[in-house]
Design an enzyme around this catalytic site. Structure first.
Site, short mmCIF file in Angstrom:
data_model
loop_
_atom_site.label_atom_id
_atom_site.label_comp_id
_atom_site.label_asym_id
_atom_site.label_seq_id
_atom_site.Cartn_x
_atom_site.Cartn_y
_atom_site.Cartn_z
N GLU A 1 -2.11 -5.40 -3.74
CA GLU A 1 -1.15 -4.60 -2.98
C GLU A 1 -0.07 -5.49 -2.37
O GLU A 1 1.11 -5.09 -2.30
CB GLU A 1 -1.87 -3.83 -1.88
N ASP B 1 0.83 -1.20 0.00
CA ASP B 1 0.00 0.00 0.00
C ASP B 1 0.87 1.25 0.00
O ASP B 1 0.62 2.20 -0.75
CB ASP B 1 -0.91 -0.03 1.21
#
Length: 241
Positions: free
Chosen positions: A130, A58
Site C-alpha cells: 500500500e 490505502d
C-alpha cells in the site's frame, strides 16, 4: 537518496524497474519500503518510514479497485461490490501480490523484525504494498498508481469476475451443480507418487458418476481443489487463467 549505500540504492532501483515502477523521485520508493523498526533503530523521524504513505496508498487503492469493480461488475448491487472489494484489498491478497514481486527482499527492516521473519510477514508486506501505491500516487499521479494496481492485482480481479471471491473451487463447484437439483459429487485420489517428504497427488471429481475434472497437487486437498477447478472450466463457470 542520502544515507543509502550505493549498492543498496542500485538494488532498489533495479527491483523497482523489474516490478514495472517508474519514479521521478526514487526517494519516495525508498521511504515506501522503510519499516518503522528500521527508522527507529537509525533514529530517523516519522517522515522517514512508510506509515504515512501506507495511509495514503490505502485510500488510493480503495478508489482504484472500487472504480474497476463498478466498471466490470455492472449487475452487482452495492453490498456485493463491497464484499468483492474487501476480498481484493485485504491483507492476505495484498501480501500475495507483494510476494509475487519479491517486495520482501528490498524492505528496510530493523534487526528485530529481520530475525523474526519480517520479510515474510503478511502484515508488513501488505502495508508496504500500500505504501508503494501511495508513493506512486505522489510521484506520478493516479494513472501511475492505477497502472501498478491493475497489473499486480489483475489475477484477483479475475477471481472476482468469475464469482470466486471468498470461495474455494470445491465450494463453488458444489454451489454450481446443486442449482440443477440433487447431484452426487465424489472426489477420488487417483495416484500418489514421490517420496514421503515430496509427494504428488492426482485427484478426480465425478458428478453423478461422470468424471468432469482432474488435478494435481502437493497434498490431497490441493489436488481435489484443482480437480474442482477443471470441472468448473468444463462447465464454463471459470475461464482459463
Amino acid at each position: 537518496m542520502a544515507g543509502v549505500c550505493l549498492v543498496r540504492q542500485q538494488q532498489l532501483i533495479q527491483w523497482g524497474q523489474d516490478a514495472g515502477l517508474q519514479f521521478a523521485d526514487w526517494r519516495l520508493l525508498h521511504q515506501a519500503l522503510t519499516h518503522s523498526s528500521y527508522a527507529n533503530e537509525c533514529r530517523q523521524g516519522q517522515g522517514d518510514h512508510n506509515e504515512r504513505l501506507e495511509f495514503l496508498g490505502d485510500a488510493v487503492l480503495d478508489l482504484i479497485i472500487s472504480e474497476r469493480l463498478f466498471s466490470i461488475l455492472k449487475q452487482l448491487p452495492e453490498g456485493e461490490l463491497t464484499k468483492a472489494r474487501a476480498f481484493i484489498v485485504c491483507e492476505t491478497t495484498l501480501a500475495k501480490a507483494a510476494v509475487k514481486i519479491k517486495l520482501g527482499s528490498v524492505l528496510y527492516l530493523g534487526r528485530g523484525e529481520e530475525v523474526t521473519g519480517g520479510r515474510q510477514r503478511a502484515s508488513i508486506l501488505a502495508d508496504a504494498f500500500e505504501a508503494v501505491i501511495g508513493a506512486l500516487y505522489l510521484d506520478g499521479g493516479i494513472e501511475a498508481a492505477r497502472s501498478f494496481v491493475l497489473c499486480h492485482l489483475d489475477s484477483f480481479l479475475c477471481q472476482v469476475k468469475d464469482g470466486r471471491y471468498g470461495k474455494d473451487y470445491k465450494t463453488l463447484l458444489q454451489e454450481t451443480v446443486q442449482r440443477q437439483g440433487e447431484v452426487s459429487i465424489h472426489y477420488e485420489i487417483v495416484t500418489a507418487s514421490g517420496p514421503d517428504h515430496n509427494k504428488s497427488f492426482e485427484a478426480a471429481v465425478q458428478i453423478n458418476g461422470n468424471q468432469l475434472g482432474c488435478g494435481n497437487g502437493k497434498s490431497k486437498k490441493e489436488a481435489e481443489q484443482q480437480a474442482a477447478r477443471q470441472a468448473l472450466m468444463q462447465l464454463d463457470v471459470l475461464r482459463a487463467e
